[in-house]
Design a protein around this motif. Structure first.
Motif, mmCIF file in Angstrom:
data_model
loop_
_atom_site.group_PDB
_atom_site.id
_atom_site.type_symbol
_atom_site.label_atom_id
_atom_site.label_comp_id
_atom_site.label_asym_id
_atom_site.label_seq_id
_atom_site.Cartn_x
_atom_site.Cartn_y
_atom_site.Cartn_z
ATOM 1 N N CYS A 7 0.884 -1.528 0.317
ATOM 2 C CA CYS A 7 -0.301 -0.098 0.268
ATOM 3 C C CYS A 7 1.323 0.764 0.118
ATOM 4 N N VAL A 45 -8.999 8.357 2.946
ATOM 5 C CA VAL A 45 -8.779 6.879 2.137
ATOM 6 C C VAL A 45 -7.956 6.409 2.827
ATOM 7 N N ASP A 46 -6.397 6.831 2.496
ATOM 8 C CA ASP A 46 -5.657 6.027 3.178
ATOM 9 C C ASP A 46 -6.033 4.739 3.597
ATOM 10 N N ASN A 48 -9.309 3.290 4.136
ATOM 11 C CA ASN A 48 -9.206 1.826 3.944
ATOM 12 C C ASN A 48 -8.624 1.113 2.503
ATOM 13 N N SER A 49 -7.563 1.933 2.293
ATOM 14 C CA SER A 49 -6.389 1.133 1.284
ATOM 15 C C SER A 49 -5.652 0.212 2.097
ATOM 16 N N SER A 106 -4.192 0.260 -4.073
ATOM 17 C CA SER A 106 -4.262 1.511 -4.653
ATOM 18 C C SER A 106 -5.989 1.932 -4.558
ATOM 19 N N ASP A 107 -5.722 3.603 -4.005
ATOM 20 C CA ASP A 107 -7.332 4.555 -4.260
ATOM 21 C C ASP A 107 -7.477 4.609 -5.711
ATOM 22 N N GLN A 109 -6.015 7.243 -7.326
ATOM 23 C CA GLN A 109 -5.888 8.495 -7.838
ATOM 24 C C GLN A 109 -4.277 9.250 -8.362
ATOM 25 N N ARG A 129 -7.946 -2.154 -6.882
ATOM 26 C CA ARG A 129 -8.385 -0.505 -6.728
ATOM 27 C C ARG A 129 -9.173 -0.270 -5.253
ATOM 28 N N VAL A 130 -9.001 0.429 -4.503
ATOM 29 C CA VAL A 130 -9.903 1.410 -3.523
ATOM 30 C C VAL A 130 -10.980 2.510 -3.525
ATOM 31 N N PHE A 131 -11.989 2.135 -3.242
ATOM 32 C CA PHE A 131 -13.073 3.038 -3.948
ATOM 33 C C PHE A 131 -14.200 2.802 -2.663
#
Length: 243
Positions: A7, A45-46, A48-49, A106-107, A109, A129-131
């Motif tokens: 991550c 968001v990090d 959640n990642s 990754s998110d 971005q 990818r994490v949304f």
């Protein structure tokens, strides 16, 4: 074969918000880092990642795959400085873990910047990818918009081009209007609304630049330095000129 679940926090939210220095290696260490960041900023968001990476790591272990998890961090100054730090942490992590392949979490971005740095040093089998799910209501949209505009990085990326466009457009149209205003005395009153409109465009563009870069905060910092007789004043002035 050993798999590294990796991550990447490119802008170092872990460091700036939670005081955590990368690389963070190990399942428990990453969970603790995510919890600490989540308590400081629950909407980052990090968080959640990292938790998604932990979940992926657990799935690999359950399948009998030898795996390790790590999070590497960059710097607030996203670009060369942050990527240099990420590269160093990645190389240290690879030296310690000695994986054969990696899965990047990754998110989405920063993929175009992160992926080449990592893939040049280790084989990447997959990118997850994490949304973050958000409300589809109009209120949710406005909430996300306001929250995004509070982020200096987003403001400088999107607001700066708009503000420059307004300033340039206003100047290009204002100059001919002023020339015509001076030459056509009989039409002066009719031209005033147009001149006023273009002046507003220029002022609005300048204000957006000022707001996007938080120049008011920097100006207050310089004022405090001047009152305190700080030797850093020349450097502060140069830094603002270079922004």
């Amino acid at each position: 074969m050993k798999t590294l679940v990796l991550c990447v926090d490119r802008d170092d939210d872990l460091g700036t918000k939670a005081g955590i220095t990368g690389p963070i290696i190990g399942r428990q260490e990453n969970i603790e880092a995510a919890q600490k960041l989540g308590l400081v900023d629950p909407e980052d968001v990090d968080t959640n990642s990292i938790l998604s990476a932990v979940s992926l790591y657990d799935d690999l272990v359950k399948k009998g795959i030898e795996a390790e998890i790590a999070t590497i961090t960059g710097d607030q100054r996203v670009g060369f400085q942050s990527d240099l730090i990420i590269t160093r942490q990645l190389e240290n992590t690879l030296e310690l873990v000695k994986p054969d392949r990696a899965i990047l979490v990754s998110d989405g971005q920063e993929d175009e910047y992160i992926y080449p740095m990592i893939s040049s040093r280790i084989k990447i089998d997959s990118v997850k990818r994490v949304f973050v799910r958000q409300s589809e209501s109009l209120e949710g949209f406005y909430y996300l918009l306001v929250k995004s505009l509070k982020d200096v990085k987003i403001r400088t990326k999107w607001i700066l081009p708009l503000s420059l466009f307004l300033v340039i457009l206003g100047v290009l149209y204002l100059i001919p209007e002023i020339i015509a205003f001076q030459e056509e005395a009989s039409a002066n009153l009719e031209m005033l609304p147009r001149i006023g409109f273009f002046v507003i465009l220029i002022v609005l563009g300048i204000y957006l630049i000022w707001w996007a870069y938080e120049l008011d905060r920097k100006a207050r910092a310089i004022a405090r330095s001047m009152r305190q007789g700080s030797l850093a004043i020349p450097f502060a002035l140069v830094s603002i000129m270079l922004v």
